[in-house]
Design a protein around this motif. Structure first.
Motif, PDB file in Angstrom:
ATOM      1  N   ILE A 167       0.859  -1.182   0.000  1.00 33.07           N
ATOM      2  CA  ILE A 167       0.000   0.000   0.000  1.00 33.07           C
ATOM      3  C   ILE A 167       0.892   1.227   0.000  1.00 33.07           C
ATOM      4  O   ILE A 167       1.823   1.322   0.797  1.00 33.07           O
ATOM      5  CB  ILE A 167      -0.921   0.007   1.236  1.00 33.07           C
ATOM      6  N   ARG A 168       0.583   2.159  -0.910  1.00 35.64           N
ATOM      7  CA  ARG A 168       1.415   3.358  -1.037  1.00 35.64           C
ATOM      8  C   ARG A 168       0.514   4.583  -0.982  1.00 35.64           C
ATOM      9  O   ARG A 168      -0.195   4.882  -1.936  1.00 35.64           O
ATOM     10  CB  ARG A 168       2.222   3.306  -2.337  1.00 35.64           C
ATOM     11  N   LEU A 169       0.548   5.269   0.148  1.00 35.40           N
ATOM     12  CA  LEU A 169      -0.329   6.411   0.387  1.00 35.40           C
ATOM     13  C   LEU A 169       0.393   7.717   0.080  1.00 35.40           C
ATOM     14  O   LEU A 169       1.532   7.914   0.489  1.00 35.40           O
ATOM     15  CB  LEU A 169      -0.798   6.410   1.848  1.00 35.40           C
ATOM     16  N   PHE A 170      -0.307   8.597  -0.608  1.00 34.50           N
ATOM     17  CA  PHE A 170       0.271   9.858  -1.055  1.00 34.50           C
ATOM     18  C   PHE A 170      -0.663  10.997  -0.650  1.00 34.50           C
ATOM     19  O   PHE A 170      -1.466  11.474  -1.451  1.00 34.50           O
ATOM     20  CB  PHE A 170       0.458   9.817  -2.580  1.00 34.50           C
ATOM     21  N   PRO A 171      -0.616  11.425   0.635  1.00 35.70           N
ATOM     22  CA  PRO A 171      -1.443  12.565   1.039  1.00 35.70           C
ATOM     23  C   PRO A 171      -1.087  13.798   0.214  1.00 35.70           C
ATOM     24  O   PRO A 171       0.091  14.183   0.133  1.00 35.70           O
ATOM     25  CB  PRO A 171      -1.076  12.754   2.519  1.00 35.70           C
ATOM     26  N   TYR A 172      -2.107  14.400  -0.382  1.00 35.07           N
ATOM     27  CA  TYR A 172      -1.872  15.515  -1.311  1.00 35.07           C
ATOM     28  C   TYR A 172      -2.981  16.531  -1.127  1.00 35.07           C
ATOM     29  O   TYR A 172      -4.172  16.175  -1.107  1.00 35.07           O
ATOM     30  CB  TYR A 172      -1.844  14.971  -2.743  1.00 35.07           C
ATOM     31  N   GLU A 173      -2.603  17.803  -0.995  1.00 33.56           N
ATOM     32  CA  GLU A 173      -3.582  18.833  -0.668  1.00 33.56           C
ATOM     33  C   GLU A 173      -4.651  19.026  -1.749  1.00 33.56           C
ATOM     34  O   GLU A 173      -5.739  19.541  -1.470  1.00 33.56           O
ATOM     35  CB  GLU A 173      -2.898  20.180  -0.375  1.00 33.56           C
ATOM     36  N   LEU A 174      -4.382  18.580  -2.973  1.00 30.78           N
ATOM     37  CA  LEU A 174      -5.371  18.719  -4.038  1.00 30.78           C
ATOM     38  C   LEU A 174      -6.214  17.458  -4.229  1.00 30.78           C
ATOM     39  O   LEU A 174      -7.100  17.429  -5.080  1.00 30.78           O
ATOM     40  CB  LEU A 174      -4.673  19.084  -5.360  1.00 30.78           C
ATOM     41  N   PRO A 219      -3.267   8.807  -4.181  1.00 26.22           N
ATOM     42  CA  PRO A 219      -3.507  10.116  -3.569  1.00 26.22           C
ATOM     43  C   PRO A 219      -4.659  10.040  -2.568  1.00 26.22           C
ATOM     44  O   PRO A 219      -5.707   9.449  -2.861  1.00 26.22           O
ATOM     45  CB  PRO A 219      -3.883  11.006  -4.759  1.00 26.22           C
ATOM     46  N   ILE A 220      -4.474  10.585  -1.395  1.00 25.17           N
ATOM     47  CA  ILE A 220      -5.537  10.639  -0.392  1.00 25.17           C
ATOM     48  C   ILE A 220      -5.605  12.048   0.187  1.00 25.17           C
ATOM     49  O   ILE A 220      -4.650  12.819   0.091  1.00 25.17           O
ATOM     50  CB  ILE A 220      -5.315   9.619   0.748  1.00 25.17           C
ATOM     51  N   THR A 221      -6.730  12.356   0.787  1.00 26.01           N
ATOM     52  CA  THR A 221      -6.876  13.641   1.452  1.00 26.01           C
ATOM     53  C   THR A 221      -6.848  13.449   2.954  1.00 26.01           C
ATOM     54  O   THR A 221      -7.272  12.406   3.469  1.00 26.01           O
ATOM     55  CB  THR A 221      -8.190  14.333   1.051  1.00 26.01           C
ATOM     56  N   LEU A 222      -6.342  14.438   3.654  1.00 25.86           N
ATOM     57  CA  LEU A 222      -6.335  14.414   5.116  1.00 25.86           C
ATOM     58  C   LEU A 222      -7.364  15.385   5.682  1.00 25.86           C
ATOM     59  O   LEU A 222      -7.326  15.720   6.858  1.00 25.86           O
ATOM     60  CB  LEU A 222      -4.942  14.745   5.649  1.00 25.86           C
ATOM     61  N   GLY A 223      -8.266  15.832   4.829  1.00 24.56           N
ATOM     62  CA  GLY A 223      -9.308  16.740   5.282  1.00 24.56           C
ATOM     63  C   GLY A 223      -9.214  18.109   4.633  1.00 24.56           C
ATOM     64  O   GLY A 223      -8.410  18.334   3.725  1.00 24.56           O
ATOM     65  N   LYS A 224     -10.039  19.021   5.105  1.00 27.31           N
ATOM     66  CA  LYS A 224     -10.155  20.347   4.494  1.00 27.31           C
ATOM     67  C   LYS A 224      -9.083  21.322   4.976  1.00 27.31           C
ATOM     68  O   LYS A 224      -8.938  22.405   4.406  1.00 27.31           O
ATOM     69  CB  LYS A 224     -11.536  20.924   4.783  1.00 27.31           C
ATOM     70  N   ARG A 225      -8.363  20.955   6.004  1.00 27.10           N
ATOM     71  CA  ARG A 225      -7.347  21.852   6.539  1.00 27.10           C
ATOM     72  C   ARG A 225      -5.974  21.489   5.987  1.00 27.10           C
ATOM     73  O   ARG A 225      -5.677  20.309   5.788  1.00 27.10           O
ATOM     74  CB  ARG A 225      -7.331  21.779   8.077  1.00 27.10           C
ATOM     75  N   ILE A 226      -5.153  22.484   5.782  1.00 25.93           N
ATOM     76  CA  ILE A 226      -3.782  22.248   5.318  1.00 25.93           C
ATOM     77  C   ILE A 226      -2.897  22.012   6.541  1.00 25.93           C
ATOM     78  O   ILE A 226      -2.781  22.870   7.423  1.00 25.93           O
ATOM     79  CB  ILE A 226      -3.251  23.449   4.508  1.00 25.93           C
ATOM     80  N   LEU A 227      -2.271  20.853   6.586  1.00 22.91           N
ATOM     81  CA  LEU A 227      -1.423  20.493   7.726  1.00 22.91           C
ATOM     82  C   LEU A 227       0.042  20.799   7.426  1.00 22.91           C
ATOM     83  O   LEU A 227       0.506  20.649   6.302  1.00 22.91           O
ATOM     84  CB  LEU A 227      -1.580  19.006   8.036  1.00 22.91           C
ATOM     85  N   ARG A 228       0.761  21.187   8.448  1.00 24.05           N
ATOM     86  CA  ARG A 228       2.201  21.373   8.313  1.00 24.05           C
ATOM     87  C   ARG A 228       2.873  20.024   8.078  1.00 24.05           C
ATOM     88  O   ARG A 228       2.337  18.975   8.451  1.00 24.05           O
ATOM     89  CB  ARG A 228       2.785  22.041   9.561  1.00 24.05           C
ATOM     90  N   THR A 229       4.065  20.088   7.506  1.00 24.46           N
ATOM     91  CA  THR A 229       4.762  18.836   7.197  1.00 24.46           C
ATOM     92  C   THR A 229       5.037  18.016   8.449  1.00 24.46           C
ATOM     93  O   THR A 229       4.984  16.784   8.421  1.00 24.46           O
ATOM     94  CB  THR A 229       6.079  19.119   6.438  1.00 24.46           C
ATOM     95  N   GLU A 230       5.286  18.668   9.581  1.00 22.63           N
ATOM     96  CA  GLU A 230       5.551  17.921  10.815  1.00 22.63           C
ATOM     97  C   GLU A 230       4.269  17.377  11.440  1.00 22.63           C
ATOM     98  O   GLU A 230       4.333  16.564  12.369  1.00 22.63           O
ATOM     99  CB  GLU A 230       6.309  18.794  11.833  1.00 22.63           C
TER     100      GLU A 230
END
Length: 246
Positions: A167-174, A219-230
């Motif tokens: 499984i290869r997850l790619f969280p991406y803001e778009l 590509p996956i989303t982590l929600g509507k908020r933009i998270l910092r890299t850390e």
């Protein structure tokens, strides 16, 4: 109780020998004495050993094995965090918390928008520091192994490194579709190799995202908020820990 690690060859039938920097820590920092008890883990068998210190010298600590039990600190799948190099000392925080959350390996990635540029000398010093942080966090969280910190890879090298993972997850803001993300996470079972790609400050460049898609990253989303890299990697690891914890 203090927790230490031993290589497979240091574990005998009835005793364990501790060598390296832990000897000084036990002898001169903790000021432990024969008769005191410690916990020791080894990657050889996944066991956690309860031991009693028998002898302390300048070169090694010898401890008698009292009993051993199956370690329960590792997740049922191996998670590989491909982390875009962040600015400042953020990588140290990421490593510490990722180890606590159960990551198996951490691979620093020099992607296009990384501000940090490491030459060979700086990279060697950073890797030594990062490995020490990984070991310290593994001891604190009673892991059975010390997660490896790999050498810095380019983005394309990192994608190739993850090619054989399940499984290869790619969280991406778009990326869009939280329901797809939920379904994908929920489908992950034990015994998998999971790659998680996290971009640096500024995220992944558009061509990197396209390259990732072309090579099978999800590509996956982590929600509507933009998270910092850390924050982003730790958010994904927390969700995976919840899913995989037995």
């Amino acid at each position: 109780m203090y927790h230490f690690f031993a290589a497979p060859e240091q574990v005998g039938e009835n005793e364990i020998r501790i060598v390296g920097t832990d000897v000084n820590h036990i002898k001169n920092v903790l000021r432990m004495r024969p008769g005191e008890q410690i916990c020791v883990s080894s990657s050889r068998d996944g066991l956690e050993y309860r031991c009693e210190i028998r002898e302390i010298s300048s070169e090694e600590v010898t401890a008698d094995i009292m009993w051993a039990e199956d370690g329960a600190a590792e997740l049922s799948s191996q998670i590989y965090l491909f982390q875009g190099l962040p600015k400042g000392d953020k990588m140290e925080l990421i490593i510490q918390k990722a180890v606590e959350l159960g990551v198996h390996e951490i691979i620093p990635v020099a992607s296009r928008r990384c501000v940090v540029k490491l030459d060979a000398k700086k990279e060697a010093a950073k890797l030594k520091r990062w490995s020490a942080i990984s070991e310290s966090a593994a001891k604190q969280s009673k892991r059975l192994l010390i997660p490896r910190i790999r050498e810095v890879m380019s983005f394309k090298e990192a994608v190739a490194c993850a090619e054989d993972m399940d499984i290869r997850l790619f969280p991406y803001e778009l990326a869009k579709g939280m329901e797809h993300t939920r379904e994908l996470i929920a489908s992950i079972g034990p015994g998998k190799k999971i790659a998680v790609f996290i971009g640096p400050e500024g995220g992944f460049a558009g061509e990197e995202a396209e390259y990732a898609r072309e090579h099978g990253l999800e590509p996956i989303t982590l929600g509507k908020r933009i998270l910092r890299t850390e924050t982003a990697g730790l958010a994904v690891l927390s969700v995976l820990m919840y899913q995989l914890e037995e």
